[in-house]
Design a protein around this motif. Structure first.
Motif, short mmCIF file in Angstrom:
data_model
loop_
_atom_site.label_atom_id
_atom_site.label_comp_id
_atom_site.label_asym_id
_atom_site.label_seq_id
_atom_site.Cartn_x
_atom_site.Cartn_y
_atom_site.Cartn_z
N TYR A 129 0.81 -1.21 0.00
CA TYR A 129 0.00 0.00 0.00
C TYR A 129 0.85 1.26 0.00
O TYR A 129 0.38 2.34 -0.38
CB TYR A 129 -0.93 0.02 1.22
N TYR A 130 2.13 1.15 0.41
CA TYR A 130 2.94 2.35 0.54
C TYR A 130 3.66 2.70 -0.76
O TYR A 130 4.37 3.70 -0.83
CB TYR A 130 3.97 2.20 1.68
N TYR A 131 3.53 1.88 -1.81
CA TYR A 131 4.13 2.23 -3.09
C TYR A 131 3.18 3.13 -3.87
O TYR A 131 1.96 2.93 -3.85
CB TYR A 131 4.45 0.97 -3.90
N PRO A 132 3.71 4.11 -4.60
CA PRO A 132 2.83 5.08 -5.27
C PRO A 132 2.07 4.52 -6.47
O PRO A 132 1.04 5.06 -6.86
CB PRO A 132 3.80 6.19 -5.71
N THR A 133 2.60 3.44 -7.07
CA THR A 133 1.93 2.85 -8.23
C THR A 133 1.79 1.35 -8.03
O THR A 133 2.62 0.71 -7.37
CB THR A 133 2.72 3.10 -9.53
N ALA A 134 0.77 0.77 -8.62
CA ALA A 134 0.55 -0.67 -8.53
C ALA A 134 1.56 -1.40 -9.43
O ALA A 134 1.97 -0.87 -10.46
CB ALA A 134 -0.87 -1.02 -8.96
N PRO A 135 1.98 -2.61 -9.06
CA PRO A 135 2.90 -3.36 -9.91
C PRO A 135 2.19 -3.90 -11.16
O PRO A 135 0.96 -3.89 -11.24
CB PRO A 135 3.34 -4.51 -9.00
N ARG A 136 3.00 -4.35 -12.09
CA ARG A 136 2.46 -4.95 -13.31
C ARG A 136 2.21 -6.43 -13.11
O ARG A 136 3.05 -7.14 -12.56
CB ARG A 136 3.46 -4.75 -14.46
N GLU A 137 1.05 -6.90 -13.55
CA GLU A 137 0.75 -8.33 -13.44
C GLU A 137 1.61 -9.12 -14.43
O GLU A 137 1.70 -8.78 -15.61
CB GLU A 137 -0.72 -8.59 -13.73
N LEU A 138 2.28 -10.16 -13.92
CA LEU A 138 3.10 -11.02 -14.76
C LEU A 138 2.24 -11.81 -15.74
O LEU A 138 1.19 -12.35 -15.37
CB LEU A 138 3.91 -11.98 -13.90
N LYS A 139 2.71 -11.88 -16.96
CA LYS A 139 2.03 -12.70 -17.96
C LYS A 139 2.44 -14.16 -17.78
O LYS A 139 3.57 -14.45 -17.37
CB LYS A 139 2.39 -12.22 -19.36
N LYS A 140 1.53 -15.05 -18.13
CA LYS A 140 1.81 -16.48 -17.94
C LYS A 140 3.03 -16.91 -18.72
O LYS A 140 3.84 -17.72 -18.24
CB LYS A 140 0.59 -17.31 -18.33
N GLU A 141 3.24 -16.34 -19.90
CA GLU A 141 4.38 -16.74 -20.72
C GLU A 141 5.72 -16.26 -20.17
O GLU A 141 6.78 -16.71 -20.61
CB GLU A 141 4.20 -16.26 -22.16
N GLU A 142 5.69 -15.34 -19.19
CA GLU A 142 6.93 -14.89 -18.55
C GLU A 142 7.40 -15.84 -17.45
O GLU A 142 8.57 -15.82 -17.05
CB GLU A 142 6.74 -13.50 -17.93
N LEU A 143 6.51 -16.63 -16.90
CA LEU A 143 6.81 -17.43 -15.71
C LEU A 143 7.87 -18.51 -15.95
O LEU A 143 8.73 -18.73 -15.08
CB LEU A 143 5.53 -18.04 -15.15
N PRO A 144 7.87 -19.24 -17.10
CA PRO A 144 8.90 -20.27 -17.29
C PRO A 144 10.33 -19.74 -17.17
O PRO A 144 11.19 -20.42 -16.61
CB PRO A 144 8.60 -20.80 -18.69
N GLN A 145 10.58 -18.54 -17.66
CA GLN A 145 11.94 -17.99 -17.55
C GLN A 145 12.30 -17.70 -16.10
O GLN A 145 13.44 -17.94 -15.67
CB GLN A 145 12.05 -16.70 -18.37
N LEU A 146 11.35 -17.21 -15.32
CA LEU A 146 11.61 -16.95 -13.91
C LEU A 146 11.90 -18.24 -13.16
O LEU A 146 12.79 -18.30 -12.30
CB LEU A 146 10.42 -16.23 -13.28
N VAL A 147 11.16 -19.30 -13.49
CA VAL A 147 11.41 -20.62 -12.90
C VAL A 147 12.80 -21.12 -13.28
O VAL A 147 13.56 -21.62 -12.43
CB VAL A 147 10.32 -21.61 -13.35
N GLU A 148 13.14 -20.97 -14.55
CA GLU A 148 14.46 -21.41 -15.02
C GLU A 148 15.58 -20.66 -14.30
O GLU A 148 16.62 -21.23 -13.97
CB GLU A 148 14.57 -21.20 -16.53
N ASN A 149 15.36 -19.38 -14.03
CA ASN A 149 16.38 -18.58 -13.33
C ASN A 149 16.65 -19.13 -11.93
O ASN A 149 17.79 -19.13 -11.46
CB ASN A 149 15.92 -17.13 -13.23
N PHE A 150 15.60 -19.58 -11.24
CA PHE A 150 15.80 -20.20 -9.92
C PHE A 150 16.68 -21.44 -10.05
O PHE A 150 17.60 -21.66 -9.25
CB PHE A 150 14.45 -20.58 -9.30
N GLY A 151 16.40 -22.27 -11.04
CA GLY A 151 17.18 -23.49 -11.23
C GLY A 151 18.64 -23.20 -11.52
O GLY A 151 19.53 -23.85 -10.98
#
Length: 647
Positions: free
Chosen positions: A129-151
């Motif tokens: 609530y303390y941030y001045p703007t709302a974040p952007r919703e992640l698209k489903k097609e972006e998630l595999p790369q984020l998962v791969e980065n963890f690995g």
């Protein structure tokens, strides 16, 4: 303390044997280089705690990709160039008998919005609530790369020699914690809504880490057993989530609780119970066969052993006590309870990583290689007089003695401790008295000559014949002469120490920490309108109370005041104090408040009368602590240490 046989028994996490069940929980330090690489300060920090006996250390958060940062100086494993630094860190930890696991995090909507950073991302367009703007919703097609980065980050950790990794999915915090919590996950696809959807991304991350690192590499997952929040994840869900984590290949569940937004729920300040999340850990332990860890003010040896012996958890995650004293584990194992430098729970360590260059501690003045435990002997031994027995004076006297000087400490009262004694009386502040006891015990083990009930004036100083004089005269309460005149008017310290007793209708002038804590101290424990209850008013000139405390402890204190029916009157300037009332102005309006007691909590001013006399007499001295500028314990201890280690 007993022999603590349960907590000092080994534990298996996958194929990894850990020598004891004391793991260090993740705490930000900001010792990393600006690019996120491991620094010598980072290595020294973790190596010294491995030497101190910790079984396994979970590091501060480690970034899995280069775009978002949690802090300005945040460790990372975003690409292969960082492996070499991590090898050095792992080697130093292993050389000292410890094990180490980086805590992998994508900060997502909790990232620092540094200049040039793209819009923050989240499960949905919902953020703090303390941030001045709302974040952007992640698209489903972006998630595999984020998962791969963890690995990939986990594989780099394994390549560097890390013993395990911890995946951070707790506190409705960061990418995975945000996806897990219904507070932030409002998605309508397969990654949202019900618990299986919210859990999906975390399970994919575990699967990817298993794919890159193999089945035998230990994977710890940190979750909130319960968000403790309306609309948040429940404990029942926490149990179910833990079962699914085990099925997917997690080797240890680190059970925390609360959220980062609900202040005081995830990082527990004084006033919360010890082992504050153990009930969640106990419920989850009953449902899984892998080890379970608990965390949250797990801060005394007997407590850890009781938790393990009684089957509440298999592992205790300990944070701030080990940050405060690197030898904490060794000291509880050896029964050296009185030698432990106690954490006072102030959470200055938490705020310091946001406000300062690196983590600091109120009780530990140095995280450098040279510190209180390995001070360099003085090249020239001197006769030194330390005036004042508060935290600054006691710290200076101890350090000077350890360096070989001949030290005398004088104190005008009949006891040591200074303002810390009164500071330890309010509700939830008892840990400060542990610190006073520690300072006194430590002095008793030295050659310092302590002279109580000794008023050191100019004549005393001149006749003493010291080579060096250190003035730690402390501070005294501010007593505005224009606010005197009530038939029962006292300072807050008199109430706390029992030198005065408040009546039934009490006005406290000053709504900083001292005024608020005094109100908390004398307010009715139950706001039930009982005829015996006091009615308490706090009058504060600023728009809000307790602005001098930035920690989660402030939130608990203010909520207690509200629960107890204490009336908080802000933007209020007291203009007159009569025999049985006072007058205050809010804007152009004046109000009269009937009261049978007035308590002054108007702050402190330096006790500088002796300093002025010595300066006038041209007697050189070093001035430290509150007698320079009233502040917190950290400033007093640090200023004393810095002067004493260089004399």
């Amino acid at each position: 303390m007993g022999n603590l046989e349960h907590v000092f028994s080994p534990v298996m996490v996958n194929q990894m044997e850990v020598k004891n069940r004391i793991f260090m929980s993740a705490m930000s330090t900001s010792f990393a280089h600006a690019d996120g690489s491991v620094s010598e300060e980072t290595i020294n920090y973790y190596a010294s705690r491995a030497k101190g006996g910790v079984g396994l250390m979970v590091t501060e958060v480690v970034m899995t990709e280069p775009v978002y940062k949690y802090l300005k100086k945040t460790l990372t494993l975003q690409d292969d160039s960082f492996i070499e630094g991590w090898k050095k860190l792992c080697d130093a930890v292993h050389k000292n008998g410890g094990r180490i696991a980086p805590q992998l995090l994508h900060p997502a909507f909790m990232a620092l919005p540094l200049p040039g950073t793209p819009p923050l991302v989240a499960p949905a367009a919902v953020g703090p609530y303390y941030y001045p703007t709302a974040p952007r919703e992640l698209k489903k097609e972006e998630l595999p790369q984020l998962v791969e980065n963890f690995g990939k980050a986990a594989f780099r950790a394994k390549t560097a020699g890390c013993d395990a990794v911890e995946i951070h999915a707790a506190h409705a915090h960061g990418l995975l914690g945000g996806f897990l919590s219904p507070l932030y996950n409002k998605r309508l696809d397969e990654y949202g809504q019900d618990v299986d959807g919210r859990l999906r991304l975390t399970l994919e991350v575990i699967r990817e880490v298993r794919k890159t690192c193999g089945r035998d590499f230990p994977v710890i997952v940190r979750i909130s057993g319960d968000d403790y929040e309306v609309g948040g994840q429940s404990l029942l869900e926490g149990v179910y989530i833990s079962k699914q984590l085990e099925k997917e290949g997690a080797d240890l569940i680190h059970v925390s609780g609360g959220t980062t937004i609900h202040r005081g729920s995830s990082i527990t300040p004084p006033g919360t119970p010890q082992a504050s999340h153990y009930r969640s850990a106990e419920a989850i332990k009953a449902a899984v066969s892998i080890p379970v860890a608990t965390v949250g003010r797990v801060n005394e040896g007997w407590l850890l052993d009781e938790i393990i012996a009684n089957g509440k958890a298999d592992v205790c995650m300990v944070g701030r006590p080990i940050l405060c004293d690197p030898e904490w584990v060794n000291k509880i194992r050896e029964g050296k309870k009185e030698e432990i430098r106690p954490c006072i729970g102030c959470l200055g360590c938490l705020s310091s990583v946001m406000l300062e260059d690196h983590v600091t501690c109120s009780m530990n003045p140095s995280f450098e290689i040279e510190n209180e435990d390995n001070l360099k002997p003085a090249a020239i031994k001197k006769k030194i007089l330390v005036i004042g027995g508060g935290p600054a004076g006691m710290e200076a006297a101890y350090v000077l003695d350890q360096r070989g000087h001949e030290v005398t400490l004088t104190e005008k009262l009949d006891h040591l401790g200074g303002q810390m004694v009164a500071a330890g009386y309010p509700i939830a502040k008892n840990d400060i008295l542990k610190a006073v006891k520690y300072f006194i015990h430590r002095l008793e083990s030295t050659n310092v000559k302590v002279m109580l009930e000794t008023e050191a004036d100019e004549e005393f100083v001149r006749s003493f014949g010291a080579d060096e004089v250190i003035l730690a005269a402390g501070a005294r309460p501010v007593v505005p002469q224009g606010l005197l005149g009530h038939k029962k008017e006292v300072i807050a310290e008199d109430i706390l120490l029992g030198r005065a007793v408040a009546g039934k209708r009490v006005a406290i002038i000053g709504g900083g920490s001292v005024g608020a804590e005094t109100a908390d101290f004398i307010a009715p424990l139950v706001n039930d309108r009982d005829v015996r209850n006091r009615k308490i008013f706090i009058l504060e000139m600023l728009p809000e109370v307790v602005t001098d405390d930035k920690s989660p402890g402030r939130s608990l204190l203010v909520r207690r005041l509200l629960d107890k029916g204490v009336e908080l009157i802000t933007n209020a300037r007291v203009t007159k104090v009569g025999e049985d009332s006072l007058t205050y102005a809010t804007g152009e309006e004046e109000h009269t408040l009937a009261c049978d007691t007035v308590i002054l909590a108007c702050g402190y001013q330096s006790e500088n009368r002796l300093a002025e006399a010595l300066t006038k007499a041209e007697i050189p001295f070093y001035n430290i602590g509150d007698s320079v500028k009233p502040g917190k314990i950290k400033e007093a201890v640090t200023s004393a240490y810095q002067i004493a280690k260089n004399l």
